[in-house]
Design an enzyme around this catalytic site. Structure first.
Site, PDB file in Angstrom:
ATOM      1  CG  ASP A   1      -7.271   2.766   7.149  1.00  0.00           C
ATOM      2  OD1 ASP A   1      -7.984   1.809   6.760  1.00  0.00           O
ATOM      3  OD2 ASP A   1      -6.030   2.711   7.249  1.00  0.00           O
TER       4      ASP A   1
ATOM      5  CE  LYS B   1      -5.889  -3.278   4.154  1.00  0.00           C
ATOM      6  NZ  LYS B   1      -5.234  -2.663   5.314  1.00  0.00           N
TER       7      LYS B   1
ATOM      8  CD  GLN C   1      -1.827  -2.757   6.711  1.00  0.00           C
ATOM      9  OE1 GLN C   1      -2.509  -2.501   5.738  1.00  0.00           O
ATOM     10  NE2 GLN C   1      -2.308  -3.356   7.790  1.00  0.00           N
TER      11      GLN C   1
END
Ligand code: NAP
Length: 293
Positions: free
Chosen positions: A120, A53, A97
């Site tokens: 997200d 990422k 994460q």
């Protein structure tokens, strides 16, 4: 039959190139999209996802605010960090994460993220807006699957889509998105309680594997001519590989190629799309924060 292998890496590269152009345009207005990437602990798979990422952020010209916390960090420390990032106007998106260490309640952390920075798309506000077709951040992996289907020219309208796996981040949102009018699929969502999975998966025009078990979807479970999207990423031991393992999907790829019309490989299938859609969401967050969208 030999399936067309969908090149997720190439599709993702074209999404990232489009995002990079928009970032350049935003920068000319003195706005640089910024994503805070929070990693707690050192789980090897998570470390590798996060570095992918961060690499993509640099490539599209966005600012990457990387924050590493030790695996021993407390839930309240993480919540305090999220609150700081929520209040920082230079941060447009926040990504924590997953999975988090066991002593931290993931749901509480997701709920703490400002929905306007939830790139997200996991916050209940975004999930709810997705369900009722209102503006939101779409979750990256399901969104990436939709883009792959579109770019491969796979007809979704009227198709029977069978999804195997009902997680909050993949299977469940994908079932909602594929059933929306713009995709217009008839959707069946399978899980461990499904009776006779092969008889259902064989009815699929579009079969999506998101169960997280290596090569469980075998060729005999696929209808000849179906499009197969393999979301799974599983590490299997391989003494000949440099790292001692290699990545395989949930689909038994080689025999499946003989039955399917289209198929995504692992790696270089859905994985790169997840990152590309994250870049797109971060761009959108920056535009919205600046009143441009
Ligand atoms: P998850 O939370 O572990 O959920 C797995 C789902 O599959 C559950 O709903 C489970 O059913 C179902 N399932 C498991 N075994 C099954 C079986 N034998 N038959 C039918 N259903 C079964 O997984 P996830 O987070 O959605 O991830 C799924 C896979 O996608 C993993 O390999 C993950 O690494 C990968 N992934 C890839 C990306 C990417 O960017 N490519 C992104 C996210 C995830 P129950 O609900 O009944 O337990």
């Amino acid at each position: 039959m030999s399936a067309v292998v969908i090149d997720g890496f190439a599709v993702a590269a074209s999404v990232r190139a489009r995002v990079a152009e928009s970032v350049t345009a935003l920068k000319s207005r003195s706005i640089t999209p910024c994503l805070a990437v929070v990693l707690v602990g050192e789980d090897p798979a998570s470390v590798s996802y996060v570095s992918g990422k961060e690499k993509a952020l640099a490539e599209v010209g966005m600012t990457d605010r990387s924050i590493r916390l030790p695996a021993t960090a407390s839930e309240s420390e993480l919540l305090a960090l999220v609150a700081t990032l929520n209040g920082d106007p230079s941060v447009h998106g926040i990504l924590v994460q997953l999975p988090l260490p066991k002593h931290i309640n993931e749901a509480r952390v997701i709920m703490a993220i400002d929905p306007a920075k939830d790139v997200d798309g996991f916050h209940p506000v975004n999930v709810g807006n997705m369900v009722i077709d209102r503006p939101c951040f779409l979750p990256c992996t399901p969104h990436g699957v939709l883009v792959l289907l579109r770019e491969a020219g796979i007809v979704t309208s009227g198709a029977h889509a069978v999804i195997v796996g009902r997680s909050n981040i993949v299977g469940k949102p994908l079932s909602i998105l594929l059933a929306r009018r713009d995709c217009n699929c008839t959707v069946t969502l399978c899980h461990t309680g499904t009776r006779d999975l092969p008889s259902i998966s064989r009815q699929a025009d579009i079969l999506i594997a998101a169960l997280g078990k290596p090569r469980v979807i075998t060729a005999d479970m696929i209808r000849p001519g179906a499009a197969v999207i393999d979301v799974g990423v599983n590490r299997v031991e391989d003494a000949t590989a440099k790292k001692g393992f290699r990545l395989v999907g949930d689909v038994d790829f080689v025999p499946a190629c003989e039955v399917a019309s289209f198929i995504t490989p692992v790696p270089r299938g859905v994985g790169p799309m997840t990152i590309a859609m994250l870049m797109e969401n971060t761009l959108l967050a920056a535009k919205r924060a600046s009143g441009l969208e």
